[in-house]
Design a protein around this motif. Structure first.
Motif, PDB file in Angstrom:
ATOM      1  N   VAL A  55       0.920  -1.401   0.038  1.00  0.00           N
ATOM      2  CA  VAL A  55       0.045   0.024  -0.201  1.00  0.00           C
ATOM      3  C   VAL A  55       1.112   0.905  -0.179  1.00  0.00           C
ATOM      4  N   ASP A  56       0.605   2.258  -0.264  1.00  0.00           N
ATOM      5  CA  ASP A  56       1.019   3.863  -0.001  1.00  0.00           C
ATOM      6  C   ASP A  56       0.606   3.409   1.136  1.00  0.00           C
ATOM      7  N   PRO A  57       2.047   3.969   1.810  1.00  0.00           N
ATOM      8  CA  PRO A  57       2.537   4.331   2.791  1.00  0.00           C
ATOM      9  C   PRO A  57       1.570   5.626   3.437  1.00  0.00           C
ATOM     10  N   LYS A  58       1.839   6.622   2.886  1.00  0.00           N
ATOM     11  CA  LYS A  58       0.787   8.162   3.415  1.00  0.00           C
ATOM     12  C   LYS A  58      -0.745   7.711   3.223  1.00  0.00           C
ATOM     13  N   ARG A  59      -1.044   6.908   2.517  1.00  0.00           N
ATOM     14  CA  ARG A  59      -2.487   6.750   2.214  1.00  0.00           C
ATOM     15  C   ARG A  59      -2.436   5.810   3.008  1.00  0.00           C
ATOM     16  N   LEU A  60      -2.108   5.329   3.295  1.00  0.00           N
ATOM     17  CA  LEU A  60      -2.540   3.862   4.523  1.00  0.00           C
ATOM     18  C   LEU A  60      -2.413   5.069   6.347  1.00  0.00           C
ATOM     19  N   HIS A  61      -1.789   5.527   6.499  1.00  0.00           N
ATOM     20  CA  HIS A  61      -1.564   6.938   7.519  1.00  0.00           C
ATOM     21  C   HIS A  61      -2.492   7.540   7.176  1.00  0.00           C
ATOM     22  N   GLN A  62      -2.652   8.131   6.739  1.00  0.00           N
ATOM     23  CA  GLN A  62      -4.258   8.681   6.625  1.00  0.00           C
ATOM     24  C   GLN A  62      -5.337   8.143   7.104  1.00  0.00           C
ATOM     25  N   LEU A  63      -6.018   6.487   6.316  1.00  0.00           N
ATOM     26  CA  LEU A  63      -6.456   5.990   6.640  1.00  0.00           C
ATOM     27  C   LEU A  63      -6.733   5.516   8.063  1.00  0.00           C
ATOM     28  N   HIS A  64      -5.930   5.279   8.568  1.00  0.00           N
ATOM     29  CA  HIS A  64      -5.267   4.947  10.013  1.00  0.00           C
ATOM     30  C   HIS A  64      -5.830   6.675  10.973  1.00  0.00           C
ATOM     31  N   LYS A  65      -5.422   7.261  10.773  1.00  0.00           N
ATOM     32  CA  LYS A  65      -5.641   8.283  11.320  1.00  0.00           C
ATOM     33  C   LYS A  65      -7.024   8.695  11.009  1.00  0.00           C
ATOM     34  N   GLN A  66      -7.639   8.952  10.171  1.00  0.00           N
ATOM     35  CA  GLN A  66      -8.904   9.049  10.343  1.00  0.00           C
ATOM     36  C   GLN A  66     -10.328   8.116  10.413  1.00  0.00           C
ATOM     37  N   THR A  67      -9.704   7.028  10.362  1.00  0.00           N
ATOM     38  CA  THR A  67     -10.692   5.872  11.326  1.00  0.00           C
ATOM     39  C   THR A  67     -10.365   6.106  13.108  1.00  0.00           C
ATOM     40  N   VAL A  68      -9.407   6.474  13.170  1.00  0.00           N
ATOM     41  CA  VAL A  68      -9.436   6.603  15.013  1.00  0.00           C
ATOM     42  C   VAL A  68      -9.355   7.609  15.203  1.00  0.00           C
ATOM     43  N   GLU A  69      -9.330   9.277  14.992  1.00  0.00           N
ATOM     44  CA  GLU A  69      -9.821  10.269  14.560  1.00  0.00           C
ATOM     45  C   GLU A  69     -12.195  10.211  14.877  1.00  0.00           C
ATOM     46  N   SER A  70     -13.011   8.956  14.208  1.00  0.00           N
ATOM     47  CA  SER A  70     -14.031   9.140  14.046  1.00  0.00           C
ATOM     48  C   SER A  70     -14.440   8.908  15.027  1.00  0.00           C
ATOM     49  N   GLY A  71     -13.123   8.064  15.848  1.00  0.00           N
ATOM     50  CA  GLY A  71     -14.598   7.433  17.106  1.00  0.00           C
ATOM     51  C   GLY A  71     -14.837   5.892  16.471  1.00  0.00           C
ATOM     52  N   TYR A  72     -15.819   5.025  17.335  1.00  0.00           N
ATOM     53  CA  TYR A  72     -16.262   4.362  17.612  1.00  0.00           C
ATOM     54  C   TYR A  72     -17.464   4.172  18.598  1.00  0.00           C
ATOM     55  N   SER A  73     -18.688   4.015  18.976  1.00  0.00           N
ATOM     56  CA  SER A  73     -19.717   3.418  19.963  1.00  0.00           C
ATOM     57  C   SER A  73     -20.340   3.262  19.650  1.00  0.00           C
ATOM     58  N   PRO A  74     -20.574   1.386  20.414  1.00  0.00           N
ATOM     59  CA  PRO A  74     -21.436   0.662  19.779  1.00  0.00           C
ATOM     60  C   PRO A  74     -22.700   1.009  20.220  1.00  0.00           C
ATOM     61  N   ASP A  75     -23.789   0.516  19.727  1.00  0.00           N
ATOM     62  CA  ASP A  75     -25.270   0.728  19.665  1.00  0.00           C
ATOM     63  C   ASP A  75     -25.337   0.629  21.327  1.00  0.00           C
ATOM     64  N   TYR A  76     -24.602  -0.798  21.543  1.00  0.00           N
ATOM     65  CA  TYR A  76     -24.898  -1.617  23.013  1.00  0.00           C
ATOM     66  C   TYR A  76     -24.726  -1.036  24.057  1.00  0.00           C
ATOM     67  N   THR A  77     -25.110  -0.638  24.703  1.00  0.00           N
ATOM     68  CA  THR A  77     -24.275  -0.177  26.452  1.00  0.00           C
ATOM     69  C   THR A  77     -24.796  -0.817  27.353  1.00  0.00           C
ATOM     70  N   THR A  78     -25.051  -1.507  27.776  1.00  0.00           N
ATOM     71  CA  THR A  78     -25.499  -2.330  28.716  1.00  0.00           C
ATOM     72  C   THR A  78     -25.197  -3.586  28.320  1.00  0.00           C
TER      73      THR A  78
END
Length: 297
Positions: free
Chosen positions: A120-143
């Protein structure tokens, strides 16, 4: 009585599960450095990346990259689990800490592999990695119970994903196939713990069925927050051996059978209705699967 909390009466059984997990995981403990083709590594400053250096098929690269962008959500998912499982069952939080330590090197392995092999293009992968983590993840299930069900299905789905992609990757890169199967082994152990915690609860109180249905019918991987997720999964389903058909055969059917949902007998009417809905959902999915196989014979 309907409750979505984990039952403290099961602590001795879960303690035993955790101890068994520790023994099994210690026997197969590993470091991600052991599974990388270090002899292929080159300095990107001296030898800049170019698309002509890529040797793997695009579908395999998409699958591995998608797995990586799923695994990098670990900080968000760990935080969610740590908060959700606060309560009397400290053994569950102890397991989450162990799970986190074991999952922590998965993204390192996948990302370093892609960089070393110049897939993969290392610069592109770095941006994808950063964008994904920065977006955060909040599951729909809280119980606690619903989260445990979700995590069970996620681990099984990830295990199936790695195993299936490894089969396709083998003819192109045996080292890649080996490392994917290594990850699959971790997911197998993690799945077994979460799966059995749920089974213990259903055996103790079948009314927990009430909280199964929502998760099973709406399951989605945490990687759904990454860019172009639907396009990626369409490619993987068509060309990398993991899609809706494999999900039905290797995840949905497996977990419904293991939890013996067909033979559970909840007392609460709402729980029984949820159990029936799960089986109807399974039967609808099975008809779709069967029609597809019949059409493509």
């Amino acid at each position: 009585m309907l409750t979505n909390h984990l039952d403290f009466r099961l602590e001795p059984q879960i303690q035993k599960l955790y101890a068994e997990h520790k023994k099994r995981s210690e026997k197969i403990d590993w470091g991600y450095h052991e599974f990388l083709p270090w002899d292929k590594a080159q300095d990107f400053r001296r030898v800049p990346w170019d698309s002509s250096q890529v040797t793997l098929p695009a579908n395999i690269i998409t699958a591995v990259e998608t797995a990586l962008l799923t695994e990098v959500n670990l900080p968000w998912f760990t935080s969610h689990l740590d908060q959700t499982f606060k309560g009397p069952l400290t053994v569950v939080r102890d397991f989450v800490h162990t799970w986190t330590a074991e999952e922590d090197q998965h993204s390192n392995l996948l990302e370093t592999y892609l960089l070393i092999t110049r897939s993969v293009d290392p610069k592109r992968l770095h941006q994808l990695h950063k964008q994904t983590v920065e977006s955060g993840y909040s599951p729909d299930y809280t119980t606690p119970f619903e989260t445990m069900v979700y995590t069970t299905m996620q681990e099984l789905a990830t295990m199936a994903f790695y195993t299936n992609v490894a089969k396709v990757a083998r003819k192109h890169d045996s080292e890649l196939s080996t490392l994917l199967l290594r990850l699959s082994k971790d997911e197998t152990l993690h799945y077994a713990f979460y799966r059995d915690v749920i089974k213990f609860h259903l055996q103790l109180e079948p009314n927990y069925c009430y909280y199964l249905g929502h998760v099973i019918r709406n399951f989605q991987m945490p990687g759904a927050v990454m860019p172009d997720f639907d396009d990626r999964m369409a490619i993987i389903a068509k060309e990398a051996n993991y899609g809706p058909l494999e999900y039905f055969d290797q995840v949905l059917e497996v977990i419904i059978d293991y939890w013996d949902i067909e033979n559970l007998r909840p007392i609460a009417p709402e729980a029984e209705a949820a159990r029936v809905d799960i089986l109807k959902y399974r039967d609808r999915m099975k008809k779709v699967r069967d029609r597809f196989y019949k059409k493509n014979k």
